[in-house]
Design a protein around this motif. Structure first.
Motif, PDB file in Angstrom:
ATOM      1  N   GLU A 657       0.813  -1.219   0.000  1.00 22.30           N
ATOM      2  CA  GLU A 657       0.000   0.000   0.000  1.00 22.30           C
ATOM      3  C   GLU A 657       0.848   1.271   0.000  1.00 22.30           C
ATOM      4  O   GLU A 657       0.362   2.347  -0.354  1.00 22.30           O
ATOM      5  N   GLN A 811      -8.308  -2.628   2.236  1.00 20.51           N
ATOM      6  CA  GLN A 811      -7.418  -1.624   2.824  1.00 20.51           C
ATOM      7  C   GLN A 811      -6.120  -1.527   2.016  1.00 20.51           C
ATOM      8  O   GLN A 811      -5.589  -0.445   1.805  1.00 20.51           O
ATOM      9  N   ASN A 812      -5.633  -2.702   1.541  1.00 18.24           N
ATOM     10  CA  ASN A 812      -4.403  -2.681   0.756  1.00 18.24           C
ATOM     11  C   ASN A 812      -4.594  -2.018  -0.600  1.00 18.24           C
ATOM     12  O   ASN A 812      -3.633  -1.576  -1.220  1.00 18.24           O
ATOM     13  N   GLN A 813      -5.890  -1.943  -1.048  1.00 17.18           N
ATOM     14  CA  GLN A 813      -6.150  -1.363  -2.358  1.00 17.18           C
ATOM     15  C   GLN A 813      -6.367   0.145  -2.309  1.00 17.18           C
ATOM     16  O   GLN A 813      -6.626   0.762  -3.319  1.00 17.18           O
ATOM     17  N   ARG A 814      -6.333   0.732  -1.106  1.00 18.30           N
ATOM     18  CA  ARG A 814      -6.479   2.193  -1.003  1.00 18.30           C
ATOM     19  C   ARG A 814      -5.319   2.866  -1.726  1.00 18.30           C
ATOM     20  O   ARG A 814      -4.207   2.369  -1.766  1.00 18.30           O
ATOM     21  N   ALA A 816      -2.175   4.854  -2.602  1.00 16.65           N
ATOM     22  CA  ALA A 816      -0.956   5.106  -1.840  1.00 16.65           C
ATOM     23  C   ALA A 816      -0.741   6.600  -1.706  1.00 16.65           C
ATOM     24  O   ALA A 816      -1.202   7.386  -2.535  1.00 16.65           O
TER      25      ALA A 816
END
Length: 838
Positions: A657, A811-814, A816
């Protein structure tokens, strides 16, 4: 007797005939093999026990019976082979050409004619037996086996020129002792093997030779009967023997049987004579040209007659019994056996007054069994007949008392005396061991047999000690007396086998670059030999190191975090921060090398290691990129995670992320793949790099040598695999399945549910349930279709799938955070400008 196949496997020594018979017997539900020597029977018994276990194998000889109740496989001497052997699935007779032997031939002929297996029978012997097999066993299928190695005549050799790993064959105990004594004086010692030795003594003497404590073995012609030794050369101390009737020259087939002990499997052997072996043993022996040709080419005159004697005589009276035993055979290929010791004893005792009382069938049979006692002591027919007469007097009362037998055994329980005395006691105890094995001769049979074996073992140990003490010189005494105490004057060289020698005498051996002094040397000699070796080792080992550095290093390998040569460590591999190539730390043994030789070897090892590391080039590129300050902290952090994972890391642990999207093309360019669940380098999932990482000691997880697509699941998986239910799948193939699932979702046109064909994961090797569990890790959920209503026809409805990524994945795809501006003029600044222009 039955229609089971009979196979005759014929050929010279070292053709694997006995090994084949063992394999065939072990492949059947039961079996029995008859051997010419109890030494050979014991050797094969140990081999079969290792395969089938102690409870399944029996050993039956005249002096020893090991018969577990559940035994299905028998290893016997030919004489002790039970009559019910034919009830077993497999039966074999080894060294069947002994049917032509004057003393024992009739026994082997009987087994050849009558011993049959229920499912298979095998006759093993020399090629000269073929005409007799065709004449007497016409239904036998004959197959010839060639020798694995060649046998070459190299002429006479003096003791001082006798090649190491040689066997010297003599034909009397006097000659055996004389040759062994000469070898002790001039070559350091020899093991001694004779047919009269007990199996325990023989095995310990052979062990001296096999372990390399002595390089020579002196034996009688018993060595020719299938005893397996690591012999390279056979030297004949004589070519004549006493055959029980007269002194005669050995037949070429007999010579070949003995000479064939040289070489083993595919290693060639040589034979010749012992020069200077004349004197009181006769003129120095020499082979004729015809004999040499016959032995080297395995061409011998065929056997034309076999000795025979009625194996099942009538026991109506002693006269009838003797008449049956002297009845000539009806078949033209057979001839009546010469009078053996048992028949000679029977005829002598039949003239005694007590013979008039031996009338009934059972008593005559029992008397014949007593006369069949072997003459272990070899004192002649008259002495042996008196011993049997005394035995018969005791047997007439029913059984021999246990106290009487125990007293006779106790008289022999004495380990003092010289070699001849101990051999005489062993021969006597063998007679009592035979008597105690009879089921109806001795009270407390098992206890008495155990006592007899115990005494024989003690006498055997004592005889081994005497033989070793007399015939084995601990290698250096005579040499040191002749050369003085200055070890530096000794000419020392290292032979091709890695043995450090001084004038053909071994000081020890070199393992890699470490010297190991001979353990057989006594304390005083050990210090002297070690001092001599240490003065020559720097030069010798330096030459060895330079030769290794100049070679192709075919025997050098990476193993357990070190570079090893023939299993011995040359250098330890120490990892270095930021670099793939480890630091080479020389092994302690290399400290004895001269400085120049050590540097040459270490440089060569470094160059060799560079070539070995080529499969890890993707990992090397990661190391280089991770040390570049222009890469940015986020990309460097991801690369460090990949390096720590040896080529792969899960997305959850990668810190993805924080990685700017514009950095992904750069990482892909160095071989990084961004998968649905994992980030990895596909090139590092191949077998070669995984094996190399394990050999370097970098990756300590379990290794999957072939990097198979799918393997059984385990708590600790090999590197490069992901759990999938009861199976595990390689990361790149798991990513292929995930991409296929996303493609199916895209084709559904934005619908929440879509159809997914599991043909791809199943073709890879995943079970359907495990494929569903794998897809579930990536957020795919299956919705089972409702079954058709009762009475409705047609294909069943397909299952539907949904994609519901986990909260952590969302959440990891939010997005950066905005990346730091690259430093002006750097490679990454140029990459950013190109992307903007694109």
């Amino acid at each position: 007797m039955n229609d089971a196949p009979i196979k005759a496997v014929l050929g010279p020594t070292n053709t694997g005939k006995t090994h084949l018979a063992i394999e065939r017997m072990c492949a059947h539900s039961s079996g029995a093999i008859g051997f010419p020597l109890r030494l050979l029977a014991r050797e094969v018994y140990d081999r079969v026990v290792a395969i089938k276990g102690e409870k399944s194998v029996a050993l039956i000889t005249g002096e020893q019976r090991i018969e577990p109740p559940e035994a299905r496989y028998l290893c016997c001497t030919a004489e002790a082979m039970p009559r019910d052997a034919g009830e077993r699935a497999f039966v074999a007779l080894d060294e069947a050409q002994l049917s032509a032997d004057r003393e024992r031939g009739h026994v082997f002929t009987d087994r050849l004619l009558n011993a049959r297996g229920r499912e298979e029978t095998m006759i093993l012997g020399a090629a000269t037996l073929e005409p007799m097999v065709r004449a007497l066993v016409p239904k036998a299928e004959i197959s010839a086996r060639p020798r694995f190695s060649t046998l070459t005549h190299i002429g006479p050799r003096k003791l001082s020129r006798l090649p190491p790993r040689s066997a010297v064959v003599a034909f009397s105990s006097e000659a055996v002792y004389a040759v062994a004594e000469m070898l002790r004086r001039f070559r350091g010692g020899a093991a001694v093997v004779m047919g009269a030795l007990s199996p325990e003594t023989r095995n310990k003497q052979v062990e001296l030779f096999q372990n390399g404590e002595v390089d020579y073995i002196v034996a009688t012609d018993a060595i020719g009967m299938g005893l397996n030794l690591d012999v390279n050369h056979v030297a004949f101390a004589g070519l004549t023997k006493f055959d029980g009737v007269r002194m005669r020259r050995l037949h070429p087939a007999e010579m070949a049987q003995i000479a064939g002990r040289a070489g083993r499997h595919q290693r060639d052997g040589t034979f010749g004579t012992l020069a200077g072996a004349g004197g009181k043993f006769g003129p120095s022996p020499e082979f004729t040209e015809e004999e040499i040709y016959a032995i080297e080419e395995h061409r011998f005159a065929p056997i034309t007659k076999l000795f025979w004697r009625e194996a099942e005589p009538r026991f109506d009276s002693l006269a009838t019994l003797i008449a049956d035993l002297e009845t000539p055979p009806a078949h033209e290929a057979l001839r009546l056996a010469p009078e053996a010791i048992d028949l000679a004893t029977l005829k002598r005792l039949a003239e005694e007054p007590f013979a008039a009382t031996i009338r009934r069938h059972g008593k005559v049979r029992r008397f014949w069994e007593a006369c069949s006692l072997p003459d272990f002591r070899q004192r002649g027919p008259d002495v042996h007949a008196r011993f049997v007469a005394r035995l018969w007097q005791d047997l007439q009362e029913g059984y021999i008392g246990a106290d009487y037998v125990a007293a006779r055994i106790s008289e022999l329980d004495n380990t003092s005396g010289d070699i001849d005395t101990l051999q005489g006691r062993i021969a006597a105890i063998r007679s009592w061991a035979y008597i105690c094995q009879r089921p109806d001769w001795v009270l407390a049979r098992d206890e008495m047999a155990s006592r007899a074996r115990g005494v024989e073992a003690k006498l055997s140990d004592a005889l081994h000690a005497r033989l070793t003490e007399r015939f084995v010189n601990r290698r250096t005494a005579i040499l040191m007396k002749s050369l003085g105490q200055d070890a530096g004057l000794l000419p020392i060289a290292l032979d091709a086998e890695g043995v450090l020698r001084v004038e053909d005498e071994a000081l020890g051996h070199v393992e890699g670059f470490r010297f190991v002094v001979d353990q057989a040397a006594n304390h005083a000699d050990r210090k002297m030999l070690l001092a001599a070796a240490e003065k020559a080792l720097p030069r010798i080992l330096g030459e060895r190191a330079e030769a290794l550095a100049a070679s192709d290093m075919a025997d050098v390998e990476l193993s357990r975090g070190a570079i090893r040569w023939k299993g011995h460590m040359l250098a330890k591999l120490n990892s270095r921060d930021g670099q793939l190539k480890p630091e080479l730390e020389p092994a302690r043994e290399l400290a004895t090398l001269p400085e120049a030789s050590r540097k040459t070897l270490m440089a060569a090892l470094g160059t060799w290691l560079d070539g070995k590391l080529e499969p890890l080039e993707p990992l090397h590129r990661m190391h280089v990129a991770a040390t570049n300050p222009d890469a940015g902290s986020q990309a460097r952090a991801l690369l460090l995670n990949l390096i720590a994972g040896h080529g792969f890391v899960t997305r959850e642990k990668a810190g993805l992320e924080h990685l700017p999207k514009e950095m992904r093309p750069f990482l892909r360019k160095i071989g990084v793949t961004f998968g649905a669940l994992d980030i990895y380098s596909p090139l590092l999932l191949k077998p070669a790099p995984r094996q190399l990482l394990a050999a370097l000691g970098i990756d300590r997880r379990p290794l999957q040598d072939a990097m198979l697509p799918v393997i059984p699941d385990a708590k600790k998986l090999p590197s490069g695999y992901r759990h999938a239910g009861t199976q595990a799948i390689r990361l790149d193939l798991a990513e292929k399945i995930f991409r296929a699932a996303h493609d199916a979702r895209t084709k559904a046109g934005g619908k929440r549910r879509f159809a997914l064909d599991l043909a791809l994961p199943i073709s890879i090797g995943l079970e359907e349930k495990n494929a569903e569990r794998l897809l579930g890790q990536a957020g795919f959920r299956v919705q089972r279709a409702r079954p058709l209503a009762e009475g409705t026809f047609g294909p069943p409805r397909p299952d539907q799938w949904e994609w519901r990524p986990s909260a952590r994945r969302k959440q990891n795809q939010r997005p950066a955070p905005a990346p730091a501006k690259p430093r002006e003029g750097s490679a990454f600044a140029g990459l950013a400008d190109l992307m903007k222009q694109g």
